[in-house]
Design an enzyme around this catalytic site. Structure first.
Site, short mmCIF file in Angstrom:
data_model
loop_
_atom_site.label_atom_id
_atom_site.label_comp_id
_atom_site.label_asym_id
_atom_site.label_seq_id
_atom_site.Cartn_x
_atom_site.Cartn_y
_atom_site.Cartn_z
N GLY A 31 24.48 72.39 -68.17
CA GLY A 31 23.32 71.51 -68.31
C GLY A 31 23.72 70.05 -68.21
N HIS A 37 25.75 68.20 -59.84
CA HIS A 37 25.19 69.55 -59.97
C HIS A 37 24.14 69.80 -58.87
CE1 HIS A 37 26.19 68.74 -64.37
NE2 HIS A 37 26.90 69.82 -64.10
N MET A 184 30.97 61.54 -60.98
CA MET A 184 29.86 61.92 -61.88
C MET A 184 30.31 63.01 -62.82
SD MET A 184 26.37 61.68 -59.77
CE MET A 184 25.97 60.18 -58.89
#
Ligand code: PAF
Length: 296
Positions: A31, A37, A184
């Protein structure tokens, strides 16, 4: 998009997809989704008929003193991002169904899990390999997508899938970076403004080393010294700077095949990792051009 939280319901859904002849892609995450992602989701949506994003903050890969409790949990905004990106299912199992009472089974990938992050986080890859096996068993994917920022993790999982005949294609996709070069990571949000500025030395040092390797530098000692010198000015602690064989994760002294140059460093309370992969003898014209020099 639907949300599934039980392994059995997840398997049933995937079996139905397979019965219809649909290919299934899986994007395992914890998450706190960012563009890295979402690049994995995009690749899955483009190459598979159905995409499952798994969302589980896995206690087995955190040591008691690490950031399990603090790890960002942003379920609502993660769902919105998945919906917009074309995810079909979010698989978000409960910890109690992943690790029921008297849980006793773990997966280990010998050698590959031992160096780099395995030195200061000896529990980590056992936790990752175990949870990814369980996520694969529930989602039954044809392909699974991982970011190469976690370069050792990718190598461990790819080898595990091969060694255990999982029949899953493990795909590694390039690290997605902020405009200023910072890789990131969900953990970037722990950084203060001042720490974030200092963290830029990591990508700068890696890019400079990459440029030096592209210009023919093959001596690991020279490269490692330069990277450490750059980092030492700005990070609070260097966990490791290592140049390893790209497949075996063992240290190299001379670059004569695919390598990974990897860094782990502490800024305040935040541990960041980053790496670049390099393969000699690829014509400069097909390599990404990056600024930087090794004069540090
Ligand atoms: O990279 C991650 O987010 C995690 O380590 C993974 C692969 C989802 C396993 O928990």
């Amino acid at each position: 998009m639907i949300i599934i939280d039980s392994p059995k319901a997840m398997r049933d859904w995937s079996l139905q997809q397979r019965a219809k002849g649909n290919s299934v892609g899986c994007v395992p995450t914890m998450g706190a989704l960012h563009d890295g992602h979402l690049s994995l989701v995009k690749a899955s949506v483009e190459s598979c008929d159905a995409t499952i994003l798994t969302l589980f903050v896995n206690p087995a890969q955190f040591a008691p003193h690490e950031d399990f409790d603090q790890y960002p949990r942003t379920f609502e905004s993660d769902c919105a991002k998945c919906q917009a990106a074309g995810v079909d299912v979010i698989y978000a199992p409960k910890a109690s169904s992943m690790y029921p009472e008297h849980y006793a089974t773990y997966v280990e990938v010998e050698r590959l899990q031992e160096g780099l992050c395995g030195i200061t986080r000896p529990h980590f890859f056992r936790g990752v390999a175990t949870v990814v096996t369980k996520l694969f068993n529930a989602t039954l994917p044809d392909k699974a997508f991982f970011g190469l920022k976690d370069g050792q993790q990718f190598t461990v999982i790819k080898r595990m899938a091969r060694d255990l005949d999982m029949g899953i294609e493990v795909v590694g996709l390039p690290t997605v970076r902020e405009a200023d070069g910072l890789a990131m990571s969900s953990r970037n949000q722990y950084l203060s403004v001042e720490e974030r500025t200092r963290a830029l030395c990591i990508s700068k040092a890696l890019f400079a080393a990459e440029a030096a390797m592209a210009q023919g530098e093959t001596n690991a000692k020279t490269i490692l010294h330069a990277v450490k010198t750059t980092l030492a000015k700005d990070v609070d602690e260097i966990d490791y700077v290592s140049l390893v064989d790209g497949n075996e994760m063992t240290p190299v002294t001379t670059i004569n095949g695919p390598v990974m140059l990897a860094v782990a460093a502490q800024l305040g309370n935040t541990r960041l990792i980053d790496n670049i992969r390099f393969e000699p003898n690829i014509p400069a014209s097909v390599k990404p051009a990056r600024e930087g020099s090794l004069s540090c």
